[in-house]
Design an enzyme around this catalytic site. Structure first.
Site, mmCIF file in Angstrom:
data_model
loop_
_atom_site.group_PDB
_atom_site.id
_atom_site.type_symbol
_atom_site.label_atom_id
_atom_site.label_comp_id
_atom_site.label_asym_id
_atom_site.label_seq_id
_atom_site.Cartn_x
_atom_site.Cartn_y
_atom_site.Cartn_z
ATOM 1 N N TYR A 33 0.824 -1.209 0.000
ATOM 2 C CA TYR A 33 0.000 0.000 0.000
ATOM 3 C C TYR A 33 0.858 1.258 0.000
ATOM 4 C CZ TYR A 33 0.998 1.338 4.870
ATOM 5 O OH TYR A 33 1.618 1.760 6.019
ATOM 6 N N LYS A 144 6.301 -1.572 1.672
ATOM 7 C CA LYS A 144 5.131 -1.085 2.403
ATOM 8 C C LYS A 144 4.024 -2.137 2.333
ATOM 9 C CE LYS A 144 3.150 3.480 3.359
ATOM 10 N NZ LYS A 144 3.783 3.686 4.650
ATOM 11 N N GLU A 176 13.224 2.566 13.102
ATOM 12 C CA GLU A 176 12.218 3.576 12.798
ATOM 13 C C GLU A 176 11.120 3.468 13.851
ATOM 14 O OE1 GLU A 176 10.774 2.675 8.892
ATOM 15 O OE2 GLU A 176 10.375 0.580 9.355
ATOM 16 N N LEU A 200 11.618 1.745 6.171
ATOM 17 C CA LEU A 200 10.852 2.156 5.000
ATOM 18 C C LEU A 200 11.429 3.461 4.451
ATOM 19 C CD1 LEU A 200 8.190 1.519 3.369
ATOM 20 C CD2 LEU A 200 7.152 3.314 4.743
#
Length: 224
Positions: A33, A144, A176, A200
């Site tokens: 996504y 993702k 992250e 990401l």
């Protein structure tokens, strides 16, 4: 419309659209996504988000049923049908519809989903509280993917502890957050983790680094 949904060529209110039982997303979270903000008739940083979306789909061997240009036009056209000034624009593609089997048929047409709904922007001047925990997700954080349960649980634990976000780490390395990248400002230098398979490649992160560098400010991409 206040909110709008799209699935495989059909457009309607979110509660109206039906997803086939055998869409592989139900069994395996088999998809990827992307998401951004839409306002003033514009999907923000659209090309960057499309590039990342197509990169994620390629890494998963998923067939997106249209080109980047066609998807960009679809998102922009759908945004124009929504009444709100500021919106959350979300889209994903699943591998497709076929009977449940870990092995998938190659070349199955992917199924595209889009959701656009009203959104508000957070106050950038309001401090946020952070909780930290070991990063036990997976080794494809650069994709993702729809498989977000580890991130959901980490974020839920942070909220239960009165925090706004969870900072994830693998041993001594900060990777992250549960649903955002993280950078550190120290001694006038912005430190941010390099983009590898453990984080990401955030679009906001990319834009901020470009802006800071254009201002002549010092940025270091290194392990934190």
């Amino acid at each position: 419309m206040e909110s709008i949904a799209y699935y495989d060529g059909k457009i309607g209110a979110p509660e109206e659209l039906m997803v086939p039982f055998n869409d592989r997303v139900h069994f395996f979270g088999d998809g990827c996504y992307d998401a951004t903000v839409g306002a003033n008739g514009k999907v923000y940083l659209l090309q960057d988000h499309l590039d990342r979306f197509f990169t994620s789909a390629k890494a998963l061997d998923i067939n997106i049923p249209m080109s980047k240009a066609e998807l960009g036009r679809l998102l922009t056209d759908l945004l124009a049908k929504v009444d709100s000034k500021v919106n959350f624009v979300y889209w994903h593609v699943t591998r497709g519809v076929e009977p449940r089997n870990h092995v998938y048929e190659e070349g199955v047409p992917g199924k595209l989903w889009v959701s656009i709904r009203p959104n508000t922007l957070n106050d950038p001047d309001k401090p946020i509280r952070l909780n930290s925990e070991e990063d036990t997700r997976f080794y494809h954080c650069n994709i993702k993917t729809l498989n977000l349960i580890p991130s959901v649980l980490a974020n839920q634990r942070a909220v239960e502890r009165g925090c706004d976000e969870a900072v994830l780490h693998r041993g001594s390395r900060v990777t992250e957050c549960a649903h955002s990248n993280i950078s550190m400002l120290k001694d006038g230098v912005l430190h941010t983790a390099p983009t590898d398979e453990l984080i990401l490649p955030g679009i906001t992160r990319k834009s901020c680094l470009e802006l800071l560098k254009s201002w002549g400010l010092k940025v270091e991409e290194r392990l934190i």
